[in-house]
Motif scaffolding. Structure first.
Motif, PDB file in Angstrom:
ATOM      1  N   ARG A   1       0.842  -1.192   0.000  1.00  0.00           N
ATOM      2  CA  ARG A   1       0.000   0.000   0.000  1.00  0.00           C
ATOM      3  C   ARG A   1       0.881   1.248   0.000  1.00  0.00           C
ATOM      4  NH1 ARG A   1      -5.351   1.154   1.488  1.00  0.00           N
ATOM      5  NH2 ARG A   1      -5.683   3.239   2.358  1.00  0.00           N
ATOM      6  N   ALA A   2       0.668   2.125  -0.955  1.00  0.00           N
ATOM      7  CA  ALA A   2       1.505   3.316  -1.100  1.00  0.00           C
ATOM      8  C   ALA A   2       1.388   4.225   0.119  1.00  0.00           C
ATOM      9  CB  ALA A   2       1.111   4.082  -2.360  1.00  0.00           C
ATOM     10  N   SER A   3       2.524   4.724   0.584  1.00  0.00           N
ATOM     11  CA  SER A   3       2.510   5.648   1.720  1.00  0.00           C
ATOM     12  C   SER A   3       1.792   6.946   1.355  1.00  0.00           C
ATOM     13  CB  SER A   3       3.946   5.954   2.165  1.00  0.00           C
ATOM     14  OG  SER A   3       4.691   6.528   1.103  1.00  0.00           O
ATOM     15  N   ALA A   4       1.818   7.314   0.068  1.00  0.00           N
ATOM     16  CA  ALA A   4       1.161   8.546  -0.372  1.00  0.00           C
ATOM     17  C   ALA A   4      -0.359   8.456  -0.256  1.00  0.00           C
ATOM     18  CB  ALA A   4       1.548   8.865  -1.814  1.00  0.00           C
ATOM     19  N   LYS A   5      -0.907   7.242  -0.163  1.00  0.00           N
ATOM     20  CA  LYS A   5      -2.355   7.076  -0.067  1.00  0.00           C
ATOM     21  C   LYS A   5      -2.867   7.174   1.368  1.00  0.00           C
ATOM     22  CE  LYS A   5      -6.083   3.913  -1.448  1.00  0.00           C
ATOM     23  NZ  LYS A   5      -6.848   4.943  -2.194  1.00  0.00           N
TER      24      LYS A   5
ATOM     25  N   GLU B   1      15.570   7.984  -3.939  1.00  0.00           N
ATOM     26  CA  GLU B   1      14.335   7.584  -3.262  1.00  0.00           C
ATOM     27  C   GLU B   1      13.445   6.832  -4.237  1.00  0.00           C
ATOM     28  OE1 GLU B   1      13.336   7.968   0.070  1.00  0.00           O
ATOM     29  OE2 GLU B   1      15.487   8.252   0.192  1.00  0.00           O
ATOM     30  N   ALA B   2      13.912   5.651  -4.644  1.00  0.00           N
ATOM     31  CA  ALA B   2      13.192   4.847  -5.630  1.00  0.00           C
ATOM     32  C   ALA B   2      13.732   3.425  -5.609  1.00  0.00           C
ATOM     33  CB  ALA B   2      13.322   5.447  -7.024  1.00  0.00           C
ATOM     34  N   ILE B   3      12.994   2.557  -6.271  1.00  0.00           N
ATOM     35  CA  ILE B   3      13.425   1.176  -6.501  1.00  0.00           C
ATOM     36  C   ILE B   3      13.574   0.982  -8.004  1.00  0.00           C
ATOM     37  CG2 ILE B   3      12.599  -1.223  -6.510  1.00  0.00           C
ATOM     38  CD1 ILE B   3      13.775  -0.500  -3.921  1.00  0.00           C
ATOM     39  N   GLY B   4      14.671   0.355  -8.405  1.00  0.00           N
ATOM     40  CA  GLY B   4      14.907   0.115  -9.823  1.00  0.00           C
ATOM     41  C   GLY B   4      14.801  -1.354 -10.182  1.00  0.00           C
TER      42      GLY B   4
ATOM     43  N   GLU C   1       6.879  11.331 -14.823  1.00  0.00           N
ATOM     44  CA  GLU C   1       7.313  11.072 -13.452  1.00  0.00           C
ATOM     45  C   GLU C   1       8.805  10.784 -13.367  1.00  0.00           C
ATOM     46  OE1 GLU C   1       5.428   8.416  -9.958  1.00  0.00           O
ATOM     47  OE2 GLU C   1       6.318   7.243 -11.578  1.00  0.00           O
ATOM     48  N   GLN C   2       9.331  10.047 -14.343  1.00  0.00           N
ATOM     49  CA  GLN C   2      10.723   9.620 -14.275  1.00  0.00           C
ATOM     50  C   GLN C   2      11.677  10.563 -15.004  1.00  0.00           C
ATOM     51  OE1 GLN C   2      10.727   5.521 -15.566  1.00  0.00           O
ATOM     52  NE2 GLN C   2       9.428   4.862 -13.867  1.00  0.00           N
ATOM     53  N   ARG C   3      11.130  11.631 -15.546  1.00  0.00           N
ATOM     54  CA  ARG C   3      11.969  12.603 -16.229  1.00  0.00           C
ATOM     55  C   ARG C   3      13.095  13.158 -15.358  1.00  0.00           C
ATOM     56  NH1 ARG C   3       9.447  18.087 -18.930  1.00  0.00           N
ATOM     57  NH2 ARG C   3      11.296  19.382 -18.712  1.00  0.00           N
ATOM     58  N   PRO C   4      12.858  13.480 -14.060  1.00  0.00           N
ATOM     59  CA  PRO C   4      13.969  13.993 -13.238  1.00  0.00           C
ATOM     60  C   PRO C   4      15.149  13.035 -13.134  1.00  0.00           C
ATOM     61  CG  PRO C   4      11.859  14.429 -12.166  1.00  0.00           C
ATOM     62  CD  PRO C   4      11.568  13.513 -13.324  1.00  0.00           C
ATOM     63  N   LEU C   5      14.907  11.736 -13.342  1.00  0.00           N
ATOM     64  CA  LEU C   5      16.012  10.783 -13.251  1.00  0.00           C
ATOM     65  C   LEU C   5      17.051  11.035 -14.331  1.00  0.00           C
ATOM     66  CD1 LEU C   5      14.013   7.491 -12.535  1.00  0.00           C
ATOM     67  CD2 LEU C   5      15.373   8.826 -10.908  1.00  0.00           C
ATOM     68  N   LEU C   6      16.638  11.641 -15.458  1.00  0.00           N
ATOM     69  CA  LEU C   6      17.589  11.922 -16.527  1.00  0.00           C
ATOM     70  C   LEU C   6      18.566  13.028 -16.142  1.00  0.00           C
ATOM     71  CD1 LEU C   6      15.421  11.745 -19.768  1.00  0.00           C
ATOM     72  CD2 LEU C   6      17.088  10.089 -18.954  1.00  0.00           C
ATOM     73  N   PHE C   7      18.222  13.798 -15.111  1.00  0.00           N
ATOM     74  CA  PHE C   7      19.138  14.837 -14.663  1.00  0.00           C
ATOM     75  C   PHE C   7      20.295  14.263 -13.854  1.00  0.00           C
ATOM     76  CE2 PHE C   7      15.203  17.554 -14.935  1.00  0.00           C
ATOM     77  CZ  PHE C   7      15.619  18.240 -16.057  1.00  0.00           C
ATOM     78  N   GLN C   8      20.164  12.982 -13.468  1.00  0.00           N
ATOM     79  CA  GLN C   8      21.246  12.331 -12.736  1.00  0.00           C
ATOM     80  C   GLN C   8      22.308  11.936 -13.747  1.00  0.00           C
ATOM     81  OE1 GLN C   8      21.090  12.474  -9.551  1.00  0.00           O
ATOM     82  NE2 GLN C   8      18.928  13.078  -9.435  1.00  0.00           N
ATOM     83  N   ASN C   9      23.292  12.825 -13.951  1.00  0.00           N
ATOM     84  CA  ASN C   9      24.223  12.704 -15.066  1.00  0.00           C
ATOM     85  C   ASN C   9      25.653  12.682 -14.547  1.00  0.00           C
ATOM     86  OD1 ASN C   9      25.624  12.917 -17.508  1.00  0.00           O
ATOM     87  ND2 ASN C   9      24.128  14.315 -18.393  1.00  0.00           N
ATOM     88  N   ASP C  10      26.390  11.658 -14.956  1.00  0.00           N
ATOM     89  CA  ASP C  10      27.803  11.552 -14.563  1.00  0.00           C
ATOM     90  C   ASP C  10      28.733  12.116 -15.619  1.00  0.00           C
ATOM     91  OD1 ASP C  10      27.278   8.359 -12.956  1.00  0.00           O
ATOM     92  OD2 ASP C  10      27.247  10.373 -12.115  1.00  0.00           O
TER      93      ASP C  10
ATOM     94  N   VAL D   1      13.203   0.268 -15.168  1.00  0.00           N
ATOM     95  CA  VAL D   1      11.904   0.650 -14.634  1.00  0.00           C
ATOM     96  C   VAL D   1      12.078   1.074 -13.184  1.00  0.00           C
ATOM     97  CG1 VAL D   1       9.523  -0.102 -14.237  1.00  0.00           C
ATOM     98  CG2 VAL D   1      10.816  -1.055 -16.153  1.00  0.00           C
ATOM     99  N   PHE D   2      11.371   2.139 -12.796  1.00  0.00           N
ATOM    100  CA  PHE D   2      11.535   2.682 -11.454  1.00  0.00           C
ATOM    101  C   PHE D   2      10.187   2.876 -10.771  1.00  0.00           C
ATOM    102  CE2 PHE D   2      15.161   3.803 -13.940  1.00  0.00           C
ATOM    103  CZ  PHE D   2      16.248   3.739 -13.084  1.00  0.00           C
ATOM    104  N   VAL D   3      10.180   2.660  -9.457  1.00  0.00           N
ATOM    105  CA  VAL D   3       9.004   2.927  -8.635  1.00  0.00           C
ATOM    106  C   VAL D   3       9.434   3.873  -7.526  1.00  0.00           C
ATOM    107  CG1 VAL D   3       7.282   1.949  -7.077  1.00  0.00           C
ATOM    108  CG2 VAL D   3       7.917   0.705  -9.149  1.00  0.00           C
ATOM    109  N   SER D   4       8.719   4.978  -7.400  1.00  0.00           N
ATOM    110  CA  SER D   4       9.063   5.989  -6.404  1.00  0.00           C
ATOM    111  C   SER D   4       8.835   5.471  -4.989  1.00  0.00           C
ATOM    112  CB  SER D   4       8.212   7.237  -6.632  1.00  0.00           C
ATOM    113  OG  SER D   4       8.352   8.153  -5.567  1.00  0.00           O
ATOM    114  N   ALA D   5       9.603   6.003  -4.055  1.00  0.00           N
ATOM    115  CA  ALA D   5       9.455   5.613  -2.647  1.00  0.00           C
ATOM    116  C   ALA D   5       8.062   5.931  -2.120  1.00  0.00           C
ATOM    117  CB  ALA D   5      10.512   6.320  -1.800  1.00  0.00           C
ATOM    118  N   SER D   6       7.397   6.925  -2.699  1.00  0.00           N
ATOM    119  CA  SER D   6       6.048   7.276  -2.249  1.00  0.00           C
ATOM    120  C   SER D   6       5.028   6.199  -2.584  1.00  0.00           C
ATOM    121  CB  SER D   6       5.612   8.605  -2.875  1.00  0.00           C
ATOM    122  OG  SER D   6       5.527   8.494  -4.289  1.00  0.00           O
ATOM    123  N   GLU D   7       5.402   5.277  -3.481  1.00  0.00           N
ATOM    124  CA  GLU D   7       4.510   4.186  -3.860  1.00  0.00           C
ATOM    125  C   GLU D   7       4.697   2.962  -2.956  1.00  0.00           C
ATOM    126  OE1 GLU D   7       2.290   4.384  -6.162  1.00  0.00           O
ATOM    127  OE2 GLU D   7       2.885   6.056  -7.443  1.00  0.00           O
ATOM    128  N   LEU D   8       5.585   3.060  -1.976  1.00  0.00           N
ATOM    129  CA  LEU D   8       5.916   1.919  -1.123  1.00  0.00           C
ATOM    130  C   LEU D   8       5.381   2.124   0.285  1.00  0.00           C
ATOM    131  CD1 LEU D   8       9.665   1.582  -2.210  1.00  0.00           C
ATOM    132  CD2 LEU D   8       7.652   0.509  -3.273  1.00  0.00           C
TER     133      LEU D   8
END
Length: 232
Positions: free
Chosen positions: A12-16, A114-117, A141-150, A200-207
């Motif tokens: 059950r998502a914590s956001a709910k 703050e996610a699961i991959g 939703e996952q667009r910000p992950l593209l900013f994680q750039n090395d 594929v990613f699931v945000s921590a708010s969904e956990l």
């Protein structure tokens, strides 16, 4: 784990949480604010307006929480099912290569996101299970992950990239050619794999627990699945 051998495990998502409470508070606040505006003197009018606005916000928050499915993730002996108000996706255990918390480099340290991959073996079954509406949501939703750039040319780690809008065709392993939103999602998955190691990613708010705890649970389920298959 026993849950993977018989009954599904529901997350059950914590956001709910507290959706009904937010609705009740919002309704109560609207009732109080109506009485306030009707009975209070003029110099307290702005306070009544503020109370009305806060009550409407609480009501909307509760409504959005209640719109989401009761469970965000269902873990069965055969697959992982993700539930969202815009659709669903599922991953068969046989198609899962790795599950973990993605990490990024911040200076000399590595920081967990703050996610699961999920790193998957074959994109085709996953992409066929995703509705266009959910695919659009995942892209946003996952667009910000593209900013994680090395990238060495991106010292801030938050640089713009044209790959954020990669809409070229994508060919699946079985030869099927995807276009449109599904192709964009497939291309996004390949980009995220090259940057973060997962598709594929699931945000921590969904956990219903921390990403680290959920990652541990998933690895136990995956191990139980492998043991059950080897025992057959």
């Amino acid at each position: 784990m026993s849950g993977t051998e018989s009954e599904p495990i529901f997350i059950r998502a914590s956001a709910k949480r507290n959706g009904i409470t937010s609705v009740v508070i919002g309704l109560a606040g609207l009732l109080v604010s109506a009485m306030w505006l009707a009975l209070a003197p003029d110099w307290l009018f702005l306070a009544g307006v503020f109370l009305t606005s806060a009550s409407i916000v609480a009501l909307l928050i509760g409504w959005f929480k209640l719109r989401e499915p009761d469970h965000s993730i269902e873990i069965s002996p055969q697959a992982i099912h993700y539930h969202h108000r815009l659709g669903n996706w599922h991953l068969d255990w046989d198609n899962v290569q790795r599950i973990d918390c993605p990490r990024v480099r911040k200076g000399l340290d590595h920081v967990d996101l703050e996610a699961i991959g999920f790193r998957i073996k074959d994109y085709a079954p996953f992409l066929r299970s995703v509705s266009p509406r959910l695919a659009t949501h995942l892209l946003m939703e996952q667009r910000p992950l593209l900013f994680q750039n090395d990238d060495a040319n991106c010292p801030s780690g938050s640089c713009y990239s044209e790959t954020m809008f990669d809409d070229k065709q994508f060919t699946l392993s079985d030869g099927e050619v995807l276009t449109g939103i599904k192709a964009m999602l497939a291309n996004r998955m390949t980009q995220l794999r090259s940057r973060l190691g997962f598709d594929v990613f699931v945000s921590a708010s969904e956990l219903d627990r921390t990403p680290a705890e959920f990652s541990s649970l998933m690895r136990q389920c995956q191990e139980a699945r492998m043991n059950a298959v080897s025992a057959e």
